[in-house]
Design an enzyme around this catalytic site. Structure first.
Site, PDB file in Angstrom:
ATOM      1  N   LYS A  22       0.876  -1.306   0.135  1.00  0.00           N
ATOM      2  CA  LYS A  22      -0.224  -0.081  -0.008  1.00  0.00           C
ATOM      3  C   LYS A  22       0.915   1.222  -0.117  1.00  0.00           C
ATOM      4  O   LYS A  22       0.521   2.066  -0.691  1.00  0.00           O
ATOM      5  CB  LYS A  22      -0.898   0.091   1.226  1.00  0.00           C
ATOM      6  CG  LYS A  22      -1.565   1.292   1.377  1.00  0.00           C
ATOM      7  CD  LYS A  22      -2.395   1.404   2.646  1.00  0.00           C
ATOM      8  CE  LYS A  22      -1.563   1.533   3.842  1.00  0.00           C
ATOM      9  NZ  LYS A  22      -1.255   3.133   4.096  1.00  0.00           N
ATOM     10  N   ASN A  23       1.769   1.440   0.811  1.00  0.00           N
ATOM     11  CA  ASN A  23       2.693   2.615   0.968  1.00  0.00           C
ATOM     12  C   ASN A  23       3.419   2.840  -0.257  1.00  0.00           C
ATOM     13  O   ASN A  23       3.835   4.029  -0.618  1.00  0.00           O
ATOM     14  CB  ASN A  23       3.362   2.566   2.292  1.00  0.00           C
ATOM     15  CG  ASN A  23       2.513   2.827   3.365  1.00  0.00           C
ATOM     16  OD1 ASN A  23       1.375   3.281   3.399  1.00  0.00           O
ATOM     17  ND2 ASN A  23       3.002   2.609   4.758  1.00  0.00           N
ATOM     18  N   CYS A 117      -3.647  13.053  13.472  1.00  0.00           N
ATOM     19  CA  CYS A 117      -4.567  11.914  13.277  1.00  0.00           C
ATOM     20  C   CYS A 117      -4.395  10.944  14.510  1.00  0.00           C
ATOM     21  O   CYS A 117      -4.005  11.501  15.418  1.00  0.00           O
ATOM     22  CB  CYS A 117      -4.009  11.085  12.077  1.00  0.00           C
ATOM     23  SG  CYS A 117      -2.347  10.326  12.242  1.00  0.00           S
ATOM     24  N   ARG A 122       1.643  14.971  13.336  1.00  0.00           N
ATOM     25  CA  ARG A 122       2.580  14.136  12.281  1.00  0.00           C
ATOM     26  C   ARG A 122       2.894  15.706  11.720  1.00  0.00           C
ATOM     27  O   ARG A 122       2.192  15.977  10.648  1.00  0.00           O
ATOM     28  CB  ARG A 122       1.871  13.293  11.637  1.00  0.00           C
ATOM     29  CG  ARG A 122       1.668  12.202  12.222  1.00  0.00           C
ATOM     30  CD  ARG A 122       0.903  10.982  11.607  1.00  0.00           C
ATOM     31  NE  ARG A 122       1.628  10.126  10.541  1.00  0.00           N
ATOM     32  CZ  ARG A 122       1.103   9.095  10.029  1.00  0.00           C
ATOM     33  NH1 ARG A 122      -0.060   8.651  10.232  1.00  0.00           N
ATOM     34  NH2 ARG A 122       1.710   8.606   8.832  1.00  0.00           N
ATOM     35  N   ASP A 305       4.558  -0.090  12.171  1.00  0.00           N
ATOM     36  CA  ASP A 305       3.354  -0.397  11.549  1.00  0.00           C
ATOM     37  C   ASP A 305       2.908  -1.980  11.830  1.00  0.00           C
ATOM     38  O   ASP A 305       1.975  -2.287  11.695  1.00  0.00           O
ATOM     39  CB  ASP A 305       3.131  -0.187  10.000  1.00  0.00           C
ATOM     40  CG  ASP A 305       2.807   1.311   9.539  1.00  0.00           C
ATOM     41  OD1 ASP A 305       2.863   2.091  10.468  1.00  0.00           O
ATOM     42  OD2 ASP A 305       3.126   1.380   8.510  1.00  0.00           O
ATOM     43  N   ARG A 398      -8.591   0.516   4.805  1.00  0.00           N
ATOM     44  CA  ARG A 398      -7.870   1.207   4.415  1.00  0.00           C
ATOM     45  C   ARG A 398      -6.548   0.634   3.618  1.00  0.00           C
ATOM     46  O   ARG A 398      -5.802   1.044   2.865  1.00  0.00           O
ATOM     47  CB  ARG A 398      -7.298   2.217   5.271  1.00  0.00           C
ATOM     48  CG  ARG A 398      -8.306   3.458   5.471  1.00  0.00           C
ATOM     49  CD  ARG A 398      -7.579   4.296   6.523  1.00  0.00           C
ATOM     50  NE  ARG A 398      -6.358   4.590   6.264  1.00  0.00           N
ATOM     51  CZ  ARG A 398      -5.250   4.848   6.884  1.00  0.00           C
ATOM     52  NH1 ARG A 398      -5.417   5.226   8.277  1.00  0.00           N
ATOM     53  NH2 ARG A 398      -3.919   5.187   6.452  1.00  0.00           N
TER      54      ARG A 398
END
Ligand code: UD1
Length: 432
Positions: A22-23, A117, A122, A305, A398
């Site tokens: 994803k990233n 968030c 951030r 993560d 997500r």
């Protein structure tokens, strides 16, 4: 209200295919508008974050055609707008990659400032510092970052903090700058390398990605490319942790084992057996796991993560474990939910979890607080014998494609229900 219903206690076993990262996809999709020629990208995960970014790209005039679920064709020649909509940035912070991509190609971009968030404040000061060093004027106007330049000029940038996002954004802004840019103290994550490889496949001249010094020789323009995104390190790590916590036997396939070494090493310390082949890693856990200490660090350290997933696993291990979060300042909020399942975890100073392993978790009604913590609660539920429900699964969606289907393929009793009353209809209600 969509929620996961999970009846745990089943050791998960079998093989699972890992999707595109994803990233990496977020950075590569954004960068694909930097040429006027058509780019074909394969192995794009079909998750909410990539779909929101694609919508943001279309909103400024990019043409995006889906060839199949994981392949997109992108053409950025008709971009007519340099302002990213507030709605897109509210949904995903990574919309700000369009700042670097648009600034690099058109020398102007306007993106609303991403707010705080669930992981706490951030900042984006390093992104702004990099753009300014390249010669852009960057101002904050009505809550947006507005970056403009007559020309961008290569320069020497020293990042004060290792930042994945700032490294990616500055790299994109620099590829078509005049002359040579050097980024020192750059992030080394696999997705930084994947973006550099993709940009190089479009004609950029980037060296050193994957080390902490990245050197970029500016080129006049970029051209078409066909590129496949690397496998997702965190999705793979999550399934590896699922094997550990359920005392199962899972082979994660279509992975780059090197990217998983930081996770494999911890699982070995916990007492799991790990078998690696060229593009797969097998994790076998047959007994109660041991305790350990974990500190999150930039790559190649243990990824932040994966912090929630290893914390829930250690919650069931023998003895006392300590997990220290060193990347984000507010990443243990999910522990309250875990304590409701019977975990014995205390968080000190907001960044250290002291975990006294318990023998089992008990089922509960939970809410996913964010993407990775949500996935970690799913793991906890897979280890609890009775029925757990997890609300707000949109966060998990997500970043995990078909999460419940992949878990079902490994033998898990998990499904999505639209309302609590539908729980009665589930097949696995009666399974012991
Ligand atoms: C990316 C990942 C995210 C992962 C994180 C760390 C994407 C889309 N997201 O997020 O999943 O958890 O890397 O591996 O790839 N910081 C500053 N100033 C800046 C930029 C960052 O102080 O200008 C701080 C942040 O507040 C944070 C730390 O640096 O404490 C690391 O952030 P960063 O690496 O930039 O994370 P993201 O790119 O936002």
């Amino acid at each position: 209200m969509r929620l996961y219903a999970i009846k745990g206690g089943v050791p998960l076993a079998g093989e699972v295919e890992i999707g595109g990262a994803k990233n990496a996809a977020l950075a590569i999709l954004a960068a694909s508008i930097m040429t006027d020629e058509t780019v074909l990208i394969e192995n794009v995960p079909d998750v909410r974050d990539t779909n929101v970014l694609i919508a943001a790209m279309e909103s400024v005039g990019a043409s995006v055609i889906r060839q199949d679920r994981h392949t997109v064709k992108i053409n950025g020649s008709q971009i007519h707008n340099f302002v990213i909509d507030d709605e897109h940035i509210k949904k995903i912070r990574a919309s700000y990659y369009l700042l670097g991509a648009l600034l690099g190609k058109y020398k102007r971009a306007e993106v609303p400032l991403p707010g705080g968030c669930n992981l706490g404040t951030r900042a984006i000061d390093q992104h702004i510092k990099g753009f300014r060093a390249l010669g852009a004027e960057v101002v904050l106007k009505n809550g947006s970052v507005v970056a403009t330049a007559t020309k961008l000029k290569g320069t020497h940038i020293f990042m004060d903090k290792v930042s994945v996002g700032a490294t990616i954004n500055v790299m994109m802004a620099a590829v078509m700058a005049e002359g040579r840019t050097i980024i020192e103290n750059a992030a080394k994550e696999p997705h930084v390398v994947d973006l550099a490889n993709f940009l190089n496949s479009m004609g950029a001249r980037i060296k050193g990605a994957g080390t902490d010094v990245i050197r970029i020789n500016g080129v006049a323009k970029l051209h078409k490319s066909e590129y496949a995104i690397i496998p997702d390190q965190i999705e793979a790590g999550t399934f590896m942790m699922a094997a550990a916590i359920t005392k199962g036997d899972i082979t994660v396939k279509n992975v780059i084992p090197k990217h998983l070494e930081c996770i494999s090493a911890k699982l070995v310390e916990l007492g799991c057996e790990i078998e690696e082949s060229d593009d797969a890693v097998r994790v076998v856990a047959s007994k109660r796991l041991r305790n350990t200490q974990v500190k999150t660090l930039p790559y190649p350290g243990f990824p932040t993560d994966m912090q929630p997933q290893i914390t829930v696993t250690l919650g069931l291990s023998e003895g006392i474990s300590i997990v220290t979060e060193s990347i984000f300042d507010n990443r243990f909020k999910y522990v309250d939910e875990l304590v409701r399942m019977g975990a014995d975890i205390k968080v000190e100073s907001g960044n250290t979890a002291i975990i006294s392993g318990v023998k089992e978790y008990t089922a509960a009604k939970l809410t996913a607080p964010d993407l990775r913590a949500g996935a970690a609660l799913v793991l906890a539920a897979l280890a609890a014998k009775d029925m757990t429900t997890i609300d707000d699964i949109k966060y998990i969606e997500r970043g995990y494609e078909d999460f419940h289907l992949k878990l079902q393929g490994l033998g898990a009793h998990i499904d999505i229900v639209e309302a609590e009353k539908d729980l009665q209809k589930l097949n696995f209600q009666v399974v012991s």
